[in-house]
Motif scaffolding. Structure first.
Motif, PDB file in Angstrom:
ATOM      1  N   ARG A 186       0.518   8.071  -4.379  1.00  0.00           N
ATOM      2  CA  ARG A 186      -0.500   7.009  -4.456  1.00  0.00           C
ATOM      3  C   ARG A 186      -1.907   7.600  -4.428  1.00  0.00           C
ATOM      4  O   ARG A 186      -2.765   7.208  -5.215  1.00  0.00           O
ATOM      5  N   LEU A 236      -6.403   3.349 -13.044  1.00  0.00           N
ATOM      6  CA  LEU A 236      -6.214   1.936 -12.739  1.00  0.00           C
ATOM      7  C   LEU A 236      -5.223   1.291 -13.692  1.00  0.00           C
ATOM      8  O   LEU A 236      -5.239   1.557 -14.893  1.00  0.00           O
ATOM      9  N   TYR A 268       1.329  -1.101  -9.616  1.00  0.00           N
ATOM     10  CA  TYR A 268       1.647   0.302  -9.305  1.00  0.00           C
ATOM     11  C   TYR A 268       3.043   0.530  -8.729  1.00  0.00           C
ATOM     12  O   TYR A 268       3.509   1.668  -8.691  1.00  0.00           O
ATOM     13  N   HIS A 269       3.684  -0.522  -8.250  1.00  0.00           N
ATOM     14  CA  HIS A 269       4.963  -0.356  -7.551  1.00  0.00           C
ATOM     15  C   HIS A 269       5.946   0.477  -8.386  1.00  0.00           C
ATOM     16  O   HIS A 269       6.495   1.477  -7.917  1.00  0.00           O
ATOM     17  N   HIS A 294       5.132  -8.084  -9.001  1.00  0.00           N
ATOM     18  CA  HIS A 294       4.307  -6.999  -8.444  1.00  0.00           C
ATOM     19  C   HIS A 294       2.854  -7.103  -8.921  1.00  0.00           C
ATOM     20  O   HIS A 294       1.918  -6.977  -8.137  1.00  0.00           O
ATOM     21  N   THR A 320      -0.518  -8.150  -6.692  1.00  0.00           N
ATOM     22  CA  THR A 320      -1.621  -7.198  -6.578  1.00  0.00           C
ATOM     23  C   THR A 320      -2.955  -7.875  -6.859  1.00  0.00           C
ATOM     24  O   THR A 320      -3.953  -7.610  -6.177  1.00  0.00           O
ATOM     25  N   PRO A 331      -8.353  -2.505  -7.200  1.00  0.00           N
ATOM     26  CA  PRO A 331      -7.626  -1.553  -6.357  1.00  0.00           C
ATOM     27  C   PRO A 331      -6.780  -0.571  -7.170  1.00  0.00           C
ATOM     28  O   PRO A 331      -6.266  -0.901  -8.233  1.00  0.00           O
ATOM     29  N   SER A 332      -6.670   0.633  -6.631  1.00  0.00           N
ATOM     30  CA  SER A 332      -5.796   1.651  -7.221  1.00  0.00           C
ATOM     31  C   SER A 332      -4.513   1.706  -6.397  1.00  0.00           C
ATOM     32  O   SER A 332      -4.362   1.003  -5.394  1.00  0.00           O
ATOM     33  N   ALA A 333      -3.601   2.573  -6.818  1.00  0.00           N
ATOM     34  CA  ALA A 333      -2.339   2.736  -6.087  1.00  0.00           C
ATOM     35  C   ALA A 333      -2.592   3.126  -4.634  1.00  0.00           C
ATOM     36  O   ALA A 333      -1.799   2.784  -3.752  1.00  0.00           O
ATOM     37  N   ALA A 334      -3.685   3.835  -4.387  1.00  0.00           N
ATOM     38  CA  ALA A 334      -3.929   4.363  -3.047  1.00  0.00           C
ATOM     39  C   ALA A 334      -4.188   3.265  -2.010  1.00  0.00           C
ATOM     40  O   ALA A 334      -3.970   3.467  -0.823  1.00  0.00           O
ATOM     41  N   LEU A 374      -2.689   0.343  -1.883  1.00  0.00           N
ATOM     42  CA  LEU A 374      -1.609  -0.648  -1.814  1.00  0.00           C
ATOM     43  C   LEU A 374      -0.304  -0.038  -1.321  1.00  0.00           C
ATOM     44  O   LEU A 374      -0.052   1.144  -1.523  1.00  0.00           O
ATOM     45  N   PRO A 375       0.541  -0.860  -0.730  1.00  0.00           N
ATOM     46  CA  PRO A 375       1.883  -0.384  -0.372  1.00  0.00           C
ATOM     47  C   PRO A 375       2.859  -0.710  -1.508  1.00  0.00           C
ATOM     48  O   PRO A 375       2.508  -1.417  -2.454  1.00  0.00           O
ATOM     49  N   SER A 376       4.082  -0.212  -1.407  1.00  0.00           N
ATOM     50  CA  SER A 376       5.147  -0.751  -2.260  1.00  0.00           C
ATOM     51  C   SER A 376       5.536  -2.111  -1.694  1.00  0.00           C
ATOM     52  O   SER A 376       5.305  -2.398  -0.525  1.00  0.00           O
ATOM     53  N   TYR A 377       6.084  -2.936  -2.556  1.00  0.00           N
ATOM     54  CA  TYR A 377       6.372  -4.309  -2.158  1.00  0.00           C
ATOM     55  C   TYR A 377       7.864  -4.507  -1.915  1.00  0.00           C
ATOM     56  O   TYR A 377       8.696  -3.820  -2.497  1.00  0.00           O
TER      57      TYR A 377
END
Ligand code: FES
Ligand code: FES
Lengths: 153, 784
Positions: free
Chosen positions: A126, A133, A139-140, B678, B682, B712-715, B717-720
């Motif tokens: 991550r 972006l 992103y999941h 997802h 987000t 937001p970027s991947a950094a 956020l958590p996985s869902y």
């Protein structure tokens, strides 16, 4: 105009470029490599990411003249003999793309991240993809695809 | 639910996407990748002022500049327009509808309003040349604030309208005032939902070509090629029959490309004037000013309840920013939420009032969820407020008020076909383990930890699948809500599907093939889905409002049934049996009781084309079209929860977990559903924590780039954690929409979690986006 010689996806190109021309436009408009996308004007989105000498670079942050003597891989050059690269394949398997606009940059950023050995766990993946972006996937599935290839799933 | 004869093998399975082959290899047709011989490039000169009189536009220098082909002011092009950019949803009879030409003529009304246009031989030359346009402006008073714009003496966006009030729209049912008077508890809360900038990662782009007798081809990064074709006739006067709109690969939309934009009309008009193809690609900064925004709504929401927690009335009063002009469906956006202010709850008395307000800002319009996130946010936040007021568990309060039986006609008048709100919530609670979270919370509170934890819920229902045409007519929407599908067997047995929906990330090439393959008994690989080109897909209403599956997908089902019906007639004729004697299974018709006498559907297709031996009067070929107008909306629902950790010293909030259980009906492709969920979640999380399109009071946009508007970027956020329950919707496939569910649900869950984390300190609200500074201030306010 400045003379530039570079390798793009294994093909040698020699061309005259304006000093102000960004690499992304050299690729897209001069070499016809339109797989590399543009999503912003502030080096924020990462859609334009390519590999320069194997490392991920946002091609809107680099001038065409700076690419003189480099080897560049764009998304068009990632598959070999029609076989998808492992990261491309994992994006397909994990449904890590929807509209696909961020995908070329995201895939190349992931390739570079994995190759560098930095994709050690989910948090590292991550962090490592922070500069790219995606508005569609949340992103999941991208993270899952990269973790899969990196062997940290 | 109707029973289909074919046993499905693809519906419900995660078939991998057909779309990926090109997208993963960079072999894409995004508009900016396309160029035609002799193409020239357009740049738009935009007002730097939120409101100004244009006193002169001097184009002499620009016309003399290198590579410049032409330059025009708004006045120069005024004669080209047969109408303004259309607004298709005049929500009330007395709505104020300003004319909106593609370029401003004498006044600019928002920062970014186009005032001149330059065409040059290259993208870079056009951009350079645009700098040389000299515009004299006389700045005028302006306001970006939806409430201040309604005050006496506020600067008017449109002087001739005499007011900034665009419309007042009401929906009342039951007796809300009586219920409030009789209530044991009345809770009223005020919320501001700021502007959101949709941020499709592909900016908009157009390429227009016009032939010598006005044959128009327009490539556009649009969600709505069919609506755009229709609208172009209104703006430029060329009949639709001469206009072909192509939406090639389109890089996301989220509502922002559900519109008819100035640049689309400009490119066509300039291509017509110049006799050369005209191309324009939006820059991101331009996108933030010239592409529609979402939200910007102030709500006051009231719940009345009895002391046992039964909610007896809901009353919503909202002021909704329109921006400076009405784009395609600007005034109607609040209405898309208007019928669901009772959420998933059974609330008998109901009142909703919207005031549409002009401000000196970029027009608002559909952004993912459109009206429903606005409604759900205020409902779900106020549910928690009511629970606190009553001293009951917010989960219990929700459960107590849930609609339990379906179909259910809401106080607002619409009927929900199917759902099981309790089952969604129960499954969510199983996944979540609230007890463990609450134990963690208790120990952190006891320990006086700087980092506190909270859990927040959002149970929602939504109305999507736009839309039954009769209802659209009744609420003054200009056109219909049906969609079309054509299925065509080629002589050798491959299948073409032409859809009126226009995907831009939603995966219709895959999922439509799944639906049709099952109905016809062929393989997904044998079905090719064509879309997004009005010359190929001649009728359709495009993709938005989670409508594609429940409208376009059902049209596919009906077209499939017609195909099977015609093939059956051919087979019966050739096998000399009655149609009733044939069974259709796995792509073959067999005579009941003698399975060796059979013909498969591909053979029937060949026979249809050869036409050597068809029933008398039957037309050759095997091609059928169905146009489907849905009798009802689609009603997905679900239960979501967020777990956050808040640093009480810095206000920094980290989303730790996000758990979602949705009911989106019978799944077509579970993996693709998860992807939609997802992505939707987000965008809801982003609204809660990060994103705000901020203006200063005058209407200068402060968040002009991706460095200040925080996608937001991947950094971050958590996985869902996601799961589904399935109730069968009242349509032949049992399906519901899914594209907007996550966005509708997520924001209130996150903010409820923040408030829960800080509730022991006395915090009851945090404005959104809940930035560290705002959270910190909320804590400081209750401490002092
Ligand atoms: S185009 Fe956005 S980072 Fe390069
Ligand atoms: S897949 Fe659409 S932006 Fe990433």
């Amino acid at each position: 105009m400045r003379h530039v010689a570079l390798m793009a996806n294994g093909v040698r190109h020699e061309l005259e470029v304006e000093p102000r021309e960004l690499l992304v436009y050299v690729l897209r408009e001069r070499l016809g490599l339109t797989g590399t996308n543009v999503g912003c004007d502030t080096s924020s989105c990462g859609a334009c990411t390519v590999l320069v000498n194997g490392e991920a670079v946002k091609s809107c942050t680099m001038l065409g003249v700076q690419a003189d003597g480099t080897e560049i891989t764009t998304i068009e050059g990632l598959a070999t003999n029609g076989e998808l690269h492992a990261v491309q394949q994992a994006f397909h398997d994990h449904h890590a793309l929807q509209c696909g606009y961020c995908t070329p940059g995201m895939v190349l950023a992931a390739v570079s991240l994995i190759d560098s050995g930095a994709a050690t766990d989910e948090a590292a993946i991550r962090e490592g993809l922070e500069g790219n972006l995606c508005r569609c996937t949340g992103y999941h599935n991208i993270v899952a695809a990269v973790a899969d290839v990196a062997g940290v799933a | 639910m109707a029973v289909t004869e074919t046993t499905g093998t693809f519906m419900g399975t995660s078939v991998r996407r057909k779309e990926d082959a090109g997208l993963l290899r960079g072999r894409t047709t995004f508009v900016d990748n396309l160029t035609l011989p002799a193409t020239v490039f357009m740049a738009v000169v935009r007002s730097p002022y939120p409101h100004a009189r244009i006193t002169s536009v001097n184009l002499d220098a620009v016309r003399a500049a290198e590579g410049v082909v032409a330059a025009f002011s708004g006045a120069d092009l005024a004669q080209d327009w047969t109408g303004g950019l259309p607004c298709a949803w005049p929500v009330t009879e007395d709505i104020k509808m300003p004319t909106h030409y593609p370029l401003a003529v004498d006044e600019a009304r928002f920062q970014g309003d186009g005032v001149a246009v330059v065409v040059a031989e290259s993208r870079a030359l056009a951009k350079d040349a645009a700098e040389l346009v000299e515009v004299d402006y006389e700045p005028l008073g302006s306001t970006a604030d939806v409430e201040k714009a309604l005050e006496d003496g506020a600067p008017l966006v449109h002087d001739d309208l005499g007011t900034n009030e665009c419309y007042v729209w009401k929906l009342d049912s039951g007796d809300v005032q009586a219920a409030i008077d009789a209530a044991d508890v009345v809770v009223t809360r005020r919320y501001f939902q700021p502007r959101l900038i949709p941020n499709a990662i592909e900016p908009r782009g157009v390429l227009a070509q016009v032939g010598p007798t006005d044959e128009v081809t327009l490539w556009s990064a649009t969600q709505v090629p069919h609506i755009l074709r229709f609208a172009l006739q209104l703006v430029i006067g060329i009949p639709e029959s001469k206009i072909r709109v192509i939406a090639p690969d389109v890089g996301g939309g989220f509502g922002s490309k559900l519109n008819v934009y100035a640049e689309e009309a400009l490119a066509v008009t300039l291509a017509r004037r110049l006799g050369r193809p005209v191309k324009w690609t939006e820059e991101r900064t331009e996108n933030y000013q010239a592409t529609i925004h979402g939200r910007d709504v102030v709500h006051e929401l009231t719940f009345a309840a009895t002391s046992d927690g039964t909610i007896t009335a809901v009353k919503s009063i909202a002021k909704c920013a329109m921006g400076a002009y009405l784009q395609l469906v600007t005034p109607g956006i609040p209405l898309l939420g208007a019928w669901i202010y009772s959420g998933p709850y059974d609330i008998p008395n109901y009142s909703v009032t919207f005031t549409g307000v002009f401000t000196h800002t970029t027009p608002t319009d559909a952004y993912r969820g459109a009206g429903r996130p606005e409604a759900t946010y205020v409902i779900e936040r106020t549910m928690d407020a009511l629970a606190r007021e009553l001293g009951v568990d917010p989960i219990e309060l929700r459960r107590k008020n849930f609609v339990k039986e379906f179909p259910h006609t809401m106080a607002s008048g619409l009927t929900i076909d199917a759902g099981d709100y309790d089952a969604c919530l129960e499954r969510l609670l199983e996944l979540l383990d609230v007890d463990a979270i609450k134990a963690d919370q208790a120990s952190r509170r006891a320990g006086g930890d700087a980092k506190q934890i909270g859990v927040g819920f959002s149970t929602y229902n939504e109305m999507c699948g736009l839309a039954p045409s009769r209802i659209l007519g009744a609420i003054r929407y200009a056109v219909g809500g049906w969609d079309a599908a054509t299925i065509r067997f080629q002589p050798l047995g491959s299948v073409q599907v032409v859809t009126g929906t226009s995907p831009h990330g939603q995966s219709h090439e895959t999922t439509w093939a799944q639906i049709v393959a099952d109905q016809l008994g062929v393989s997904v690989d044998e079905v090719e889905v064509l879309h997004g080109d009005t010359a190929v897909s001649q009728q359709g209403m495009d993709t938005y409002g989670s409508r594609s599956l429940t409208v376009g997908g059902i049209a596919l089902y009906h077209a499939s049934q017609k195909i099977v019906g015609k093939a059956r007639a051919i087979v019966a004729h050739q096998l000399e049996v009655s149609e009733d004697d044939l069974e259709f299974e796995n792509g073959a018709f067999a005579v009941k009781g003698s399975p060796d006498r059979s013909m498969d559907i591909k053979a029937a297709a060949f026979q249809a084309h050869a036409a050597h031996n068809l029933p008398d009067g039957m037309e050759p070929g095997l091609e059928e079209t169905a146009v489907f107008d849905p009798p009802n909306f689609s009603w997905p629902s679900g239960a979501h929860a967020a777990v956050v950790e808040v640093d009480t010293e810095t206000g920094d909030t980290r989303l730790v977990r996000y758990v979602a259980v949705d009911d989106v009906g019978t799944p077509v492709n579970p993996q693709i559903i998860d992807g939609q969920v997802h992505g939707g979640i987000t965008q809801g999380i982003a609204a809660a924590l990060y994103e705000e399109g901020a203006y200063d009071e005058e209407g200068n946009l402060l968040t002009t780039t991706m460095t200040t508007y925080l996608v937001p970027s991947a950094a971050e956020l958590p996985s869902y954690e996601t799961d589904r329950i399935e109730t069968v919707a009242d349509n032949p496939l049992g399906v519901k929409g899914v594209g907007e569910t996550g966005t509708i649900a997520a924001a209130p869950a996150v903010v409820n979690a923040i408030v829960d984390a800080l509730s022991h300190l006395g915090v009851t609200d945090v404005p959104i986006p809940a930035t560290p500074e705002r959270v910190w201030r909320a804590i400081e306010e209750v401490r002092s």
